[in-house]
Design an enzyme around this catalytic site. Structure first.
Site, PDB file in Angstrom:
ATOM      1  N   CYS A  84      12.605 -40.348   3.093  1.00 52.04           N
ATOM      2  CA  CYS A  84      13.001 -41.126   1.913  1.00 52.04           C
ATOM      3  C   CYS A  84      14.001 -42.226   2.275  1.00 52.04           C
ATOM      4  O   CYS A  84      13.616 -43.179   2.950  1.00 52.04           O
ATOM      5  CB  CYS A  84      13.478 -40.179   0.827  1.00 52.04           C
ATOM      6  SG  CYS A  84      13.263 -40.905  -0.801  1.00 52.04           S
ATOM      7  N   ARG A 141      12.709 -40.863  -6.473  1.00 50.45           N
ATOM      8  CA  ARG A 141      13.009 -42.302  -6.315  1.00 50.45           C
ATOM      9  C   ARG A 141      12.529 -42.787  -4.945  1.00 50.45           C
ATOM     10  O   ARG A 141      13.241 -43.415  -4.168  1.00 50.45           O
ATOM     11  CB  ARG A 141      14.507 -42.584  -6.509  1.00 50.45           C
ATOM     12  CG  ARG A 141      14.929 -42.382  -7.962  1.00 50.45           C
ATOM     13  CD  ARG A 141      16.343 -42.802  -8.243  1.00 50.45           C
ATOM     14  NE  ARG A 141      17.262 -42.178  -7.314  1.00 50.45           N
ATOM     15  CZ  ARG A 141      18.010 -42.822  -6.449  1.00 50.45           C
ATOM     16  NH1 ARG A 141      17.992 -44.126  -6.392  1.00 50.45           N
ATOM     17  NH2 ARG A 141      18.809 -42.166  -5.654  1.00 50.45           N
ATOM     18  N   HIS A 176      10.262 -35.669   0.359  1.00 55.39           N
ATOM     19  CA  HIS A 176      11.321 -34.781   0.880  1.00 55.39           C
ATOM     20  C   HIS A 176      10.746 -33.463   1.387  1.00 55.39           C
ATOM     21  O   HIS A 176      10.821 -32.447   0.688  1.00 55.39           O
ATOM     22  CB  HIS A 176      12.332 -34.479  -0.234  1.00 55.39           C
ATOM     23  CG  HIS A 176      13.245 -35.609  -0.535  1.00 55.39           C
ATOM     24  ND1 HIS A 176      14.434 -35.802   0.114  1.00 55.39           N
ATOM     25  CD2 HIS A 176      13.127 -36.631  -1.407  1.00 55.39           C
ATOM     26  CE1 HIS A 176      15.033 -36.890  -0.340  1.00 55.39           C
ATOM     27  NE2 HIS A 176      14.252 -37.416  -1.268  1.00 55.39           N
ATOM     28  N   GLU A 178      11.988 -31.391   3.323  1.00 59.61           N
ATOM     29  CA  GLU A 178      13.034 -30.365   3.481  1.00 59.61           C
ATOM     30  C   GLU A 178      13.314 -29.625   2.176  1.00 59.61           C
ATOM     31  O   GLU A 178      13.960 -28.584   2.179  1.00 59.61           O
ATOM     32  CB  GLU A 178      14.318 -31.013   4.032  1.00 59.61           C
ATOM     33  CG  GLU A 178      15.178 -31.765   3.025  1.00 59.61           C
ATOM     34  CD  GLU A 178      14.618 -33.135   2.603  1.00 59.61           C
ATOM     35  OE1 GLU A 178      13.492 -33.494   3.021  1.00 59.61           O
ATOM     36  OE2 GLU A 178      15.310 -33.821   1.824  1.00 59.61           O
TER      37      GLU A 178
END
Ligand code: GLN
Length: 198
Positions: A84, A141, A176, A178
């Site tokens: 990101c 985002r 993401h 993670e």
């Protein structure tokens, strides 16, 4: 677990954003992580993760803490996984002049290209080059990658967008990995980007 995993130390740039979650994903694979906050920390790692967060703030923090220059030198060859905001910083161009770029992977990053925080979403991605099950991907985002260069390979697509990209030592995700309870993409980074380049 592959025996080489025991020898690795993955640095996670810990200026801002989700250091602990990336460390947890690596921990699931039995791999040690280390928070990177100084140029000295950088000398102790075999690869790096540039996490998500806010790319404007990350630019300022990395420059103010004296990490930008040493990172810029090392990232020509050191395996790096940007997620990101981290992926935004790794690109060649960004649609926001407040954010500086490391110029390590050939795309233009368009910030917040799916909309605001409230437009965050999750989706199941099919990534046959990485795993044989769907990957639950969380977009917050997220950026879009445009003007992708011919030396960049696409590893996952969402609609018309390439959302996981690789160029040499650089792996970049607009989402993401993670935050998902599935270390498949972290494993791909270790097996294919770190260990294959040795
Ligand atoms: N929109 C953020 C930025 O442009 C990135 C968001 C994230 O890392 N989840 O920096």
């Amino acid at each position: 677990m592959r025996p080489e995993y025991k020898e690795l130390v993955i640095g996670v740039v810990a200026m801002q954003g989700s250091f602990a979650k990336h460390a947890h994903s690596m921990g699931k694979l039995g791999i040690t992580s280390r928070a990177v906050r100084t140029a000295e920390d950088l000398k102790l790692v075999d690869a790096l993760i540039l996490p998500g967060g806010e790319s404007t703030t990350m630019t300022l923090l990395l420059e103010n803490e004296g990490l930008w220059e040493p990172l810029n030198d090392m990232l020509d060859t050191l395996p790096v996984f940007g997620t990101c905001a981290g992926a935004i910083l790794l690109g060649n161009q960004i649609d926001d002049e407040r954010v500086h770029c490391f110029n390590k992977i050939d795309y233009l990053a368009e910030r917040n290209a799916y909309g605001r925080q409230i437009e965050s979403f999750t989706t199941a991605l099919v990534m046959p080059k990485i795993v044989d099950h769907d990957f639950h991907a969380i977009f917050i985002r997220a950026p879009k990658f445009k003007d992708i260069g011919p030396t960049v390979s696409s590893l996952a697509v969402f609609g018309t967008q390439h959302v996981l990209l690789r160029q040499k030592n650089v792996l970049a995700a607009s989402f993401h990995p993670e935050l998902t309870n599935d270390p498949a993409i972290h494993k791909y980074f270790v097996d294919n980007v770190i260990l294959n380049s040795r």
